[in-house]
Design an enzyme around this catalytic site. Sequence first.
Site, PDB file in Angstrom:
ATOM      1  N   LYS A  26       0.834  -1.209   0.000  1.00 16.49           N
ATOM      2  CA  LYS A  26       0.000   0.000   0.000  1.00 16.49           C
ATOM      3  C   LYS A  26       0.866   1.255   0.000  1.00 16.49           C
ATOM      4  CE  LYS A  26      -3.938  -2.186   2.275  1.00 16.49           C
ATOM      5  NZ  LYS A  26      -4.608  -2.515   3.534  1.00 16.49           N
ATOM      6  N   GLN A  30      -4.430  -1.052   9.696  1.00 14.19           N
ATOM      7  CA  GLN A  30      -4.452  -2.390   9.105  1.00 14.19           C
ATOM      8  C   GLN A  30      -5.126  -3.373  10.066  1.00 14.19           C
ATOM      9  OE1 GLN A  30      -3.330  -3.187   5.918  1.00 14.19           O
ATOM     10  NE2 GLN A  30      -4.187  -5.197   6.301  1.00 14.19           N
ATOM     11  N   ASP A  60     -10.408   4.071   4.445  1.00 17.40           N
ATOM     12  CA  ASP A  60     -10.788   2.654   4.396  1.00 17.40           C
ATOM     13  C   ASP A  60     -12.312   2.494   4.474  1.00 17.40           C
ATOM     14  OD1 ASP A  60      -9.483   0.326   3.927  1.00 17.40           O
ATOM     15  OD2 ASP A  60      -9.016  -0.138   6.016  1.00 17.40           O
TER      16      ASP A  60
END
Length: 282
Positions: free
Chosen positions: A53, A97, A120
Amino acid sequence: MTARVLDGKALAAQVKLEVAARVATLRARGVTPGLAVVLVGDDPASAVYVRSKTKDARECGIDAGDHRLPADVSQAVLQALVTRLAADPAVHGILVQLPLPKHLDPDQVIDAIPPHKDVDGLHPDNLGRLAQGRARFVACTPQGCMRLLGLAGVELAGASAVVIGRSVLVGRPAALLLTNASATVTLCHSRTHDLSEIVAAAEIVIAAVGRAELIRGAWIRPGATVIDVGINRTADGKLIGDVEYAAAAERAAAITPVPGGVGPMTRACLLENTVTAAEGEP
Ligand code: NAD
């Protein structure tokens, strides 16, 4: 029939070029988009995801930093980091994450991310807006699925769609996105009766379970479009999806490969969300 293979890698490369152009415009105005990725612990799969990422982001001109905390970090220290990133004007997007180690509460962490930095798409504000049909940031994997359906050119309005898996990260938002696009959606999960029959009736199948080849090729309705989110590692180290690919490809009109389908598009959608965050609240 042999299905058209939906090349997520090629589509992601195109999205990355578009993102890089938007980043260049922002930089010319003196704004460098910033992405902060928080990684707790040393789960090897999570470490690989975080590395890719940040690498993608840097390739597009985004200033990406990873913030690593030890596996035994306290909730308070993690919250303090997210609160600091939330207040930092150079950080436009924050991604924590998941999954977190068991002793940490992910909901509290996600609640601490300001909704306009929640690239996200997991903050209740963003999920709620998606449910209302006025989405701001949408989780990257379901967004990637929708882009792949767009690539397939399938008409969503009125189509029968099945999503298998109801996680907050993938299945649920995928079902909401399809609903917002006027598909007729069935959301299946581990307690669903007669899964094979529901899949067999569907013109669109999104599989997001995490069980190798759970969805048998023979279940697929001829001419259906199949998006396989699943990532499963076989005993000999190969990656395979939730759909029995070869048999499904004999019946479907279009199908995503694993790897090379949803994965690259998930990463590309994160870049898109980050540049959108830097451009100002969408
Ligand atoms: P999860 O474990 O949170 O959710 C799995 C869902 O599958 C649950 O809702 C559960 O009810 C359902 N399920 C379990 N067994 C079932 C069964 N027998 N029949 C029907 N439904 C069943 O997983 P997740 O985070 O949603 O991820 C799903 C898969 O997608 C995993 O393989 C994950 O690695 C993969 N994934 C891929 C990407 C990507 O970018 N390609 C991103 C996120 C997740």
